[in-house]
Design a protein around this motif. Sequence first.
Motif: not given
Length: 406
Positions: A55-66, A216-226, A325-328
């Motif tokens: 699921i996390m890999l699918l989120l990363v793939g979606y965030a950086f493509t579609v 924006s997606n790089l910021t969001m996904i990095t914070v969420i993943l770690t 709120p932090v990411l926004l």
Amino acid sequence: MSLASKTADAREQGAPHAVAEAKRPGNRWGRLRLHLTNIYRLLIKELRSIRSDPIMLLLVGYAFTVAIYASATGASTEATNLAIAIVDEDHSDLSRRIADGLTPPTFKPAVQIASTEIDPAMNAQRFLFVIEIPPKFQSDTLAGRQPSIQIDIDATAVAHAFNGMTEVQTVILKYVTEFMTKREGLPGPPLKMVTRVKFNPNLKSSWFTSVMQIISNLTMITVILTGAALIREREQGTVEHLLVMPVVPSEIMLSKILANGLVIVLATALSLWLVVEWWLQVPVAGSRLLFLAGACVYVFAVAALGIALGTIASTMAQFGLLCIPVLLVMMLLSGSTTPLESMPVWLKDIMMVISPTPHFVIFAQDILFRGADFAIVWPEILATAAIGSVYFGFALYRFRRVIFSG
């Protein structure tokens, strides 16, 4: 015996020879090699954990493509296909020229309506603009009386309204000037304006939006993943295994940052190459390697922030609510959606001090759009690294206090 003492004894029992060798006085190389070995093994563990989460890999793939493509093509603020109507009470040659000048793709074909239809039509959202040309408009123009044309605008979508208003005014002024010049037999306007647009000559919003969406997606996904990686271990109890291993908090944190950062930087590189350059046909002016090197520094900073948030929240639900709120704030006040110059000076100064995102946005724009080299962008890299070091220090303090002293 305290938990910390038991943990230290367990670590030494887990790898007695390596620990004894590393603790030998003057053996700095041995200690460094032990730290690097631990980081490497923990890195492999983190990569396997990421691989086992589809699921996390699918989120990363979606965030950086579609997500990149949809944002660049679907969220355009350019003035295109604008619905416009004309109330022509003059029925002159000049008024017909103005109507004929409202052409696609900026405007849909102009629709002739009566003055009584203006309010019902705009309330029904049939038109964004209605041009009202008064009676005797052409004769008053020729007589030098400076008649007025009223433009009614539906400003619900303010960006389209503003851009479209500028286009309507340009068309009206152009055809009135041409009409007066030919009618009076003048050689032409006394001044010719020549505009040269750099870095985005066609003024296509997708060129800007696609690159900024990557950030924006790089910021969001990095914070969420770690952060999620730490929360998941706390909820599953696997963090207890780390407490009895011969590892230190900094090694655990670095392994999580490196593993997640490696995945995200790789996804960023593929997104820049395949989605932005190949799919959207956006030209990249500067060095891609320099951009990815800066992305590594930026990922370090926001990954440290993600771990810090993961130590503050105790459950995945709390972590998700804390991230919103932090990411926004980080993304909305980064300069990727609105210019930094439009922000209040005090707010801009605060964001430049506490957030690495504005620095990375400036860095990315300078390299990818303007073709800047390292001599120009090094201050932004240095600022990002400095803020990231502060985040890392705070996250390490929280990590030791919450995980290793709990």
